[in-house]
Design an enzyme around this catalytic site. Structure first.
Site, mmCIF file in Angstrom:
data_model
loop_
_atom_site.group_PDB
_atom_site.id
_atom_site.type_symbol
_atom_site.label_atom_id
_atom_site.label_comp_id
_atom_site.label_asym_id
_atom_site.label_seq_id
_atom_site.Cartn_x
_atom_site.Cartn_y
_atom_site.Cartn_z
ATOM 1 N N GLU A 327 0.836 -1.201 0.000
ATOM 2 C CA GLU A 327 0.000 0.000 0.000
ATOM 3 C C GLU A 327 0.872 1.253 0.000
ATOM 4 O O GLU A 327 1.743 1.417 0.862
ATOM 5 C CB GLU A 327 -0.916 0.024 1.225
ATOM 6 C CG GLU A 327 -1.959 -1.072 1.227
ATOM 7 C CD GLU A 327 -2.974 -0.929 2.358
ATOM 8 O OE1 GLU A 327 -4.011 -1.607 2.296
ATOM 9 O OE2 GLU A 327 -2.728 -0.153 3.301
ATOM 10 N N CYS A 328 0.640 2.135 -0.948
ATOM 11 C CA CYS A 328 1.252 3.466 -1.025
ATOM 12 C C CYS A 328 2.779 3.380 -1.002
ATOM 13 O O CYS A 328 3.385 3.096 -2.023
ATOM 14 C CB CYS A 328 0.708 4.354 0.093
ATOM 15 S SG CYS A 328 0.919 6.129 -0.251
ATOM 16 N N GLY A 329 3.414 3.589 0.153
ATOM 17 C CA GLY A 329 4.865 3.481 0.219
ATOM 18 C C GLY A 329 5.346 2.114 -0.230
ATOM 19 O O GLY A 329 6.408 1.989 -0.865
ATOM 20 N N LEU A 331 3.926 0.272 -2.503
ATOM 21 C CA LEU A 331 3.863 0.321 -3.958
ATOM 22 C C LEU A 331 5.138 0.934 -4.526
ATOM 23 O O LEU A 331 5.722 0.422 -5.492
ATOM 24 C CB LEU A 331 2.631 1.126 -4.383
ATOM 25 C CG LEU A 331 2.570 1.620 -5.839
ATOM 26 C CD1 LEU A 331 2.466 0.441 -6.795
ATOM 27 C CD2 LEU A 331 1.388 2.574 -6.030
ATOM 28 N N SER A 421 -1.107 -0.866 -4.559
ATOM 29 C CA SER A 421 -1.834 0.344 -4.939
ATOM 30 C C SER A 421 -1.520 1.460 -3.959
ATOM 31 O O SER A 421 -0.859 1.252 -2.938
ATOM 32 C CB SER A 421 -3.343 0.086 -4.962
ATOM 33 O OG SER A 421 -3.897 0.192 -3.657
#
Length: 443
Positions: A327-329, A331, A421
């Site tokens: 998730e986020c970081g 990704l 994502s």
């Protein structure tokens, strides 16, 4: 009955974090067992709360987990505590929808039948304080505003004026805090520097907050307010216990990957996993026997050079063949490069910093089957970043949602056993996804 109090404010920047974190630390130093909470999806404040209270900071967010889950999560986090301190978000009535208080500090106060203390930035105010606090009390009479703490007070005389102003509208001034530069926590593009990155300096700042609050706030009066909270009749949230062969799930941590909810590890363990935390900045290999990999959010962009230099771990991640949830970081760590620094290369994409902020809740639908769930699964998450990944999604996107203009947005990557994502999700909203992930690792 768990004594509890909500720390709210008229607006962001009023001093909620200073007061709430200082209260947690000051009460703990009186030998109280303090349960710390934060309203909303924010990951940064709970890190400071954890240091201040000595127990995990937890989030209360009805947008991510639903109204009915807030009280059970609170009861789990407050188990064994003498008092719970709940830091609000933004202004007291600011929630997801500008036309309602859903997801706001006020919403949480009502769900938990908790009294509210309003933190007001008193710089440049005198009797006007009376009008301000009266307005907040009258705006929604179903919330019990129990007192005021004035922040950035100029002098003893100024404090006495503010006290009379509060008395004029029948509210007690529970504290008056002088302005203190020693409380300034460094900030950057997404808010405060995390406690994990701030290291010993974070401890020093919390010590300063505790000293300021202990000297300027009537702690006995705050405790009395907390004890006036209403009775809660619900039961504490408990993850369903399953056995899945005890696969080792490697979870990234350390200064670069700090954005995770406390319940995530609890759900992984309940689903039968052995959780092994590792630090991508320093560990050259994944934990022994890792069968699944969780890469939470954080600030890898601030550590891109060091992450890139850890070639052994990057190679281990690139060669990993179990399920991956990023998730986020996380990704950003999986793409080919981040601001020109080589990353793991699991995804055929690149990432870089931008001046634009992507922020807000997203009502997302899974665009493909993955280790987390099947196509069509719904999950409300939160987006919070200043980076961009190109391309925005892979051949199979992770999520689909509609933006404010009702445009269809496809985002993220599903590739083999990888789900990556920008969307931050709260696992309590969908424990079946965590159980599915562990089952994939077991198989």
């Amino acid at each position: 009955m768990i004594p509890r109090v909500v720390i709210a404010a008229p607006a962001s920047g009023s001093g909620k974090t200073t007061v709430a974190t200082g209260l947690m630390a000051a009460l703990r130093r009186r030998s109280d067992k303090v349960a710390p909470f934060k309203v909303g999806p924010d990951y940064i404040d709970p890190g400071y709360h954890t240091l201040a209270a000595g127990r995990p900071g937890r989030n209360l967010d009805p947008v991510l987990v639903g109204e009915s889950t807030v009280e059970p999560l609170f009861l789990r986090g407050a188990r064994g505590a003498d008092i719970a301190v709940i830091e609000g978000v933004m202004g007291m009535f600011d929630g997801r929808d500008p036309a309602s208080d859903f997801g706001s500090t006020a919403h949480i106060a009502k769900l938990l039948q908790a009294p509210v203390i309003l933190v007001v930035d008193a710089w440049g105010q005198a009797r006007s304080m009376a009008a301000l606090v009266h307005g907040f009390r009258a705006f929604d009479t179903s919330i019990r505003l129990a007192g005021v703490i004035a922040n950035r007070v100029g002098s003893t005389y100024h404090a006495s004026i503010l006290e009379r102003a509060c008395e004029e509208v029948g509210l007690p001034l529970l504290g008056a805090l002088r302005r203190a530069e020693s409380l300034q926590v460094p900030s950057r593009h997404l808010g405060l520097v995390t406690a994990a990155e701030h290291g010993p300096e974070a401890v020093r700042v919390i010590d300063s907050m505790a000293h300021l609050v202990a000297g300027g706030v009537d702690l006995d009066a705050v405790t009395a307010v907390a004890r006036s909270a209403g009775q809660l009749d619900g039961t504490a949230w408990e993850p369903d216990i399953e056995e899945a062969g005890r696969p080792v799930i490697a979870v990234a941590g350390g200064p670069a990957f700090t954005f995770g909810y406390a319940e995530h590890a609890e759900l992984l363990a309940a689903a039968g996993a052995d959780v092994a935390v590792f630090d991508p900045l320093h560990d050259s290999a994944l934990p022994d026997g890792a069968r699944g990999l969780v890469l939470p959010g954080g600030f890898p962009e601030q550590h891109a050079e060091a992450l890139s230099a850890n070639s052994g771990l990057r190679r281990a991640v690139a060669e990993f063949r179990g399920p991956v949830h990023a998730e986020c970081g996380g990704l950003l760590f999986l793409v080919k490069s981040l601001d020109g620094h080589p990353m793991c290369g699991v995804l055929d994409a690149t990432a870089e910093m931008t001046p634009s902020l992507s922020l807000g809740y997203r009502d997302a639908v899974a665009a493909a089957d993955s280790p987390l769930g099947t196509e069509g699964m719904r999950w409300t998450g939160h987006e919070f970043h200043r980076t961009v990944v190109q391309p925005v999604h892979g051949a199979k996107a992770a999520w689909i949602w509609r933006d404010r203009e009702a445009n269809v947005v496809r985002e993220g990557f599903v590739s083999g056993q990888v789900h990556a994502s920008y969307l931050h999700t709260h696992p309590v909203a969908n424990p079946a996804a965590i159980a599915r992930f562990v089952a994939c690792a077991s198989g």
